[in-house]
Design a protein around this motif. Structure first.
Motif, PDB file in Angstrom:
ATOM      1  N   VAL A   8      34.856   4.530  20.482  1.00  0.00           N
ATOM      2  CA  VAL A   8      35.350   5.523  19.527  1.00  0.00           C
ATOM      3  C   VAL A   8      36.830   5.761  19.778  1.00  0.00           C
ATOM      4  CG1 VAL A   8      35.120   7.915  18.721  1.00  0.00           C
ATOM      5  CG2 VAL A   8      33.092   6.669  19.488  1.00  0.00           C
ATOM      6  N   GLY A   9      37.609   5.842  18.692  1.00  0.00           N
ATOM      7  CA  GLY A   9      39.030   6.148  18.838  1.00  0.00           C
ATOM      8  C   GLY A   9      39.775   5.916  17.542  1.00  0.00           C
ATOM      9  N   GLN A  35      30.095  -1.417  13.013  1.00  0.00           N
ATOM     10  CA  GLN A  35      31.368  -0.718  13.147  1.00  0.00           C
ATOM     11  C   GLN A  35      31.751  -0.112  11.810  1.00  0.00           C
ATOM     12  OE1 GLN A  35      34.396  -3.736  14.078  1.00  0.00           O
ATOM     13  NE2 GLN A  35      35.213  -3.321  12.065  1.00  0.00           N
ATOM     14  N   THR A  36      32.550   0.928  11.893  1.00  0.00           N
ATOM     15  CA  THR A  36      33.065   1.552  10.677  1.00  0.00           C
ATOM     16  C   THR A  36      34.408   2.202  10.987  1.00  0.00           C
ATOM     17  OG1 THR A  36      32.522   2.995   8.826  1.00  0.00           O
ATOM     18  CG2 THR A  36      31.929   3.785  11.000  1.00  0.00           C
ATOM     19  N   ILE A  37      35.189   2.357   9.944  1.00  0.00           N
ATOM     20  CA  ILE A  37      36.466   3.052  10.050  1.00  0.00           C
ATOM     21  C   ILE A  37      36.456   4.135   8.976  1.00  0.00           C
ATOM     22  CG2 ILE A  37      38.970   2.869   9.889  1.00  0.00           C
ATOM     23  CD1 ILE A  37      38.539  -0.156  10.573  1.00  0.00           C
ATOM     24  N   MET A  38      36.628   5.374   9.400  1.00  0.00           N
ATOM     25  CA  MET A  38      36.661   6.492   8.457  1.00  0.00           C
ATOM     26  C   MET A  38      37.942   7.273   8.672  1.00  0.00           C
ATOM     27  SD  MET A  38      32.652   7.743   8.393  1.00  0.00           S
ATOM     28  CE  MET A  38      32.982   9.012   9.559  1.00  0.00           C
ATOM     29  N   GLN A  39      38.806   7.262   7.673  1.00  0.00           N
ATOM     30  CA  GLN A  39      40.072   7.992   7.705  1.00  0.00           C
ATOM     31  C   GLN A  39      40.840   7.742   9.007  1.00  0.00           C
ATOM     32  OE1 GLN A  39      39.262  12.097   6.803  1.00  0.00           O
ATOM     33  NE2 GLN A  39      38.529  11.607   4.758  1.00  0.00           N
ATOM     34  N   GLY A  40      40.905   6.468   9.394  1.00  0.00           N
ATOM     35  CA  GLY A  40      41.671   6.093  10.573  1.00  0.00           C
ATOM     36  C   GLY A  40      40.933   6.183  11.892  1.00  0.00           C
ATOM     37  N   SER A  41      39.692   6.696  11.879  1.00  0.00           N
ATOM     38  CA  SER A  41      38.894   6.762  13.107  1.00  0.00           C
ATOM     39  C   SER A  41      37.961   5.560  13.183  1.00  0.00           C
ATOM     40  CB  SER A  41      38.072   8.051  13.145  1.00  0.00           C
ATOM     41  OG  SER A  41      38.928   9.157  13.252  1.00  0.00           O
ATOM     42  N   PHE A  42      37.983   4.876  14.306  1.00  0.00           N
ATOM     43  CA  PHE A  42      37.204   3.667  14.524  1.00  0.00           C
ATOM     44  C   PHE A  42      35.972   4.011  15.342  1.00  0.00           C
ATOM     45  CE2 PHE A  42      36.022   0.112  17.201  1.00  0.00           C
ATOM     46  CZ  PHE A  42      36.020  -0.954  16.320  1.00  0.00           C
TER      47      PHE A  42
END
Length: 89
Positions: A8-9, A35-42
């Protein structure tokens, strides 16, 4: 034996490559990954099979913590049975 690894990061280039390279060096086999990226969060979750030889889990944790610091993310690893028990409650 299997383990669950979470990452997470903030999103940036090289996270997946760094984690998968380190796991390959440790002889861990990635059997499933999300994996997913939400509003810049990985966020990434991996199911890994550990090598048949005895694995010093604390050394693995230490190496993954160092990698997380280099990549600017938090990496956690747990044995599958512990992960399953924690999330059945």
């Amino acid at each position: 034996m299997r383990a669950v690894l979470t990452v997470v990061g903030r999103d940036k280039v090289g996270i997946v490559a760094g984690v998968s390279q380190t796991l390959a060096e440790l002889k861990f086999n990635i059997v499933d990954m999300s994996q997913t990226i939400m509003q810049g969060s990985f966020t990434m979750m991996l199911m890994c099979e550990l090598p048949a030889t005895d694995v010093d889990f604390e050394q693995v944790r230490s190496r993954l913590n160092e990698l997380g610091q280099q990549l600017g993310v938090q990496i956690r690893i747990q044995r599958e049975e512990i992960f399953d028990t924690m999330y059945k409650i």
